[in-house]
Design a protein around this motif. Structure first.
Motif, PDB file in Angstrom:
ATOM      1  N   GLY A 108       0.838  -1.211   0.000  1.00  0.00           N
ATOM      2  CA  GLY A 108       0.000   0.000   0.000  1.00  0.00           C
ATOM      3  C   GLY A 108       0.867   1.254   0.000  1.00  0.00           C
ATOM      4  O   GLY A 108       0.587   2.235  -0.705  1.00  0.00           O
ATOM      5  N   ASP A 109       1.951   1.209   0.788  1.00  0.00           N
ATOM      6  CA  ASP A 109       2.849   2.369   0.859  1.00  0.00           C
ATOM      7  C   ASP A 109       3.585   2.569  -0.462  1.00  0.00           C
ATOM      8  O   ASP A 109       3.848   3.699  -0.877  1.00  0.00           O
ATOM      9  CB  ASP A 109       3.876   2.179   1.989  1.00  0.00           C
ATOM     10  N   PRO A 114       4.243   7.316  -5.232  1.00  0.00           N
ATOM     11  CA  PRO A 114       4.239   8.303  -6.331  1.00  0.00           C
ATOM     12  C   PRO A 114       3.164   9.375  -6.160  1.00  0.00           C
ATOM     13  O   PRO A 114       3.338  10.497  -6.642  1.00  0.00           O
ATOM     14  CB  PRO A 114       3.982   7.447  -7.572  1.00  0.00           C
ATOM     15  N   LEU A 115       2.085   9.023  -5.460  1.00  0.00           N
ATOM     16  CA  LEU A 115       1.023  10.012  -5.249  1.00  0.00           C
ATOM     17  C   LEU A 115       1.491  11.099  -4.294  1.00  0.00           C
ATOM     18  O   LEU A 115       1.172  12.277  -4.444  1.00  0.00           O
ATOM     19  CB  LEU A 115      -0.224   9.330  -4.686  1.00  0.00           C
ATOM     20  N   CYS A 167      -0.772   7.518 -11.048  1.00  0.00           N
ATOM     21  CA  CYS A 167      -0.821   8.952 -11.362  1.00  0.00           C
ATOM     22  C   CYS A 167      -1.584   9.251 -12.641  1.00  0.00           C
ATOM     23  O   CYS A 167      -1.434  10.332 -13.229  1.00  0.00           O
ATOM     24  CB  CYS A 167       0.587   9.526 -11.419  1.00  0.00           C
ATOM     25  N   GLY A 168      -2.380   8.289 -13.104  1.00  0.00           N
ATOM     26  CA  GLY A 168      -3.208   8.532 -14.285  1.00  0.00           C
ATOM     27  C   GLY A 168      -2.400   8.798 -15.543  1.00  0.00           C
ATOM     28  O   GLY A 168      -2.541   9.835 -16.182  1.00  0.00           O
ATOM     29  N   PRO A 169      -1.529   7.855 -15.942  1.00  0.00           N
ATOM     30  CA  PRO A 169      -0.664   8.077 -17.107  1.00  0.00           C
ATOM     31  C   PRO A 169      -1.455   8.094 -18.414  1.00  0.00           C
ATOM     32  O   PRO A 169      -2.544   7.541 -18.491  1.00  0.00           O
ATOM     33  CB  PRO A 169       0.263   6.857 -17.089  1.00  0.00           C
ATOM     34  N   GLN A 170      -0.856   8.745 -19.435  1.00  0.00           N
ATOM     35  CA  GLN A 170      -1.462   8.734 -20.766  1.00  0.00           C
ATOM     36  C   GLN A 170      -1.097   7.458 -21.494  1.00  0.00           C
ATOM     37  O   GLN A 170      -1.805   7.013 -22.378  1.00  0.00           O
ATOM     38  CB  GLN A 170      -0.939   9.920 -21.579  1.00  0.00           C
TER      39      GLN A 170
END
Ligand code: ADP
Ligand code: MG
Length: 336
Positions: A108-109, A114-115, A167-170
């Motif tokens: 979890g850590d 990255p967040l 991180c929601g990558p493209q």
């Protein structure tokens, strides 16, 4: 403009007499939400290409060309920008998750890290998001407290995918994401990747030695040999009606997902790919090619038209005709 445009990418390890030209002029594009597969035997330069995309290569590597991510060249980015892009723009899922996860930290850590770093999330928010990500990849949120060794290989690869999504990558680059897993789990992980990139409209660049896996998952396929793309086109067409003799050998070698024999070397393809430090003259595949003509030993082949939306680097490919004939084209006969 495509989301990812690779232009004349060249990567050489080392220099002078010991130089290893691992990638030798690759052009590829991946559109927004598109899934591109890269196939080829071990040593063809696939991982080098993947690592180059995020400038993760060792210092011994020299690069040239352009890697445009949303129009911005990764190769000339300043470090600060590159760090941001490595998570939020494009992220990588590697083979063998055990090596990429830190054994002494709870998963979890590791997902939350990255967040915290790139999204300036609060510890509580990052933790909450890590649990959501675990659920997205099919693991109970409670597993956030587990250490990597407490998970199975398939679960660890799910964790890697959760990290890649954080991180929601493209675009996600997946280098042999299922190769270390057994066949049933392999299929599950592939379905998971497919579903996640489709739901979140992420582009995918997936690398595998297994053409069948890629044909099943991707829209387009590029086949690499000795550091170059030798064929490129719609995935099913390249898989079922390959234009290049090398792709044909690869597709014959990997009949189906779920077939244990598919893990072995390409059927009917003798020898190994050439050592990049001493490439044969002419077409680099000609020493192993069953349909080569004399000209193949002297003429280096660039990609040429091999039908609608298709290209292949073979002298025997009739422009627009797809599969090469046993007897070669007029051009090959007249020059051999
Ligand atoms: P693939 O992923 O298709 O198996 P790689 O990109 O790993 O291929 O390797 C391409 C070539 O580059 C191989 O000949 C390999 O031995 C060489 N190579 C890979 N990494 C390094 C390195 N760090 N230093 C020197 N040569 C390397
Ligand atoms: Mg590799």
């Amino acid at each position: 403009m495509s989301l990812l445009e690779i232009k004349d990418l060249r990567v050489t390890y080392g220099s002078g007499a010991a130089a290893v030209p691992a990638v030798r002029g690759v052009d590829l594009t991946v559109g927004s939400g598109q899934k591109l597969g890269i196939a080829g035997e071990s040593g063809c330069g696939k991982s080098t290409l993947a690592l180059a995309l995020l400038r993760l290569l060792p210092a011994s590597a020299t690069l040239s060309g352009e890697i445009l991510l949303d129009g911005e060249d990764v190769l000339t980015m300043k470090w600060g920008r590159l760090r941001a892009v490595r998570w939020a723009g494009a992220s990588i899922v590697f083979q063998g998750a055990m090596h990429s996860l830190n054994a002494v930290h709870r998963i979890g850590d590791q997902i939350a890290e990255p967040l915290l770093v790139h999204h300036q999330a609060s510890p509580a928010a990052a933790r909450k998001r890590a649990c959501e990500l675990l659920e997205q990849v099919g693991l109970p949120a409670g597993r956030a407290n587990a250490y990597p060794h407490e998970l199975s290989g398939g679960q660890r690869q799910r964790v890697m995918i959760a990290m890649a999504l954080a991180c929601g990558p493209q675009v996600i680059v997946a280098d042999e994401p299922t190769t270390a897993l057994d066949v049933m789990i392999q299929a599950q992980i592939l379905r998971l990747i497919e579903q996640l990139v489709a739901d979140q409209d992420i582009s995918l660049l997936m690398i595998s030695h297994d053409l069948a896996v890629l044909a099943d998952t991707c829209d387009r396929l590029a086949v690499m040999y000795a550091g170059r793309v030798v064929e490129e086109g719609p995935a099913q067409e390249v898989f079922t009606a390959a234009a290049h003799p090398y792709s044909r050998a690869l597709s014959g070698a990997f009949p189906r997902i779920g077939d244990p024999a598919s893990r072995r070397a390409p059927r009917g393809l003798p020898g190994d790919p050439p050592d990049p430090a001493s490439l044969p003259a002419g077409c680099t595949f000609h020493p192993r090619c069953t349909v080569a003509v004399d000209a193949c030993a002297t003429r280096d082949q660039a990609l040429r038209d091999a039908g609608p939306g298709r290209q292949a680097a073979c002298l025997l490919v009739e422009p627009g005709a797809g599969t090469p004939s046993q007897h070669g084209t007029e051009e090959a006969r007249s020059t051999s």
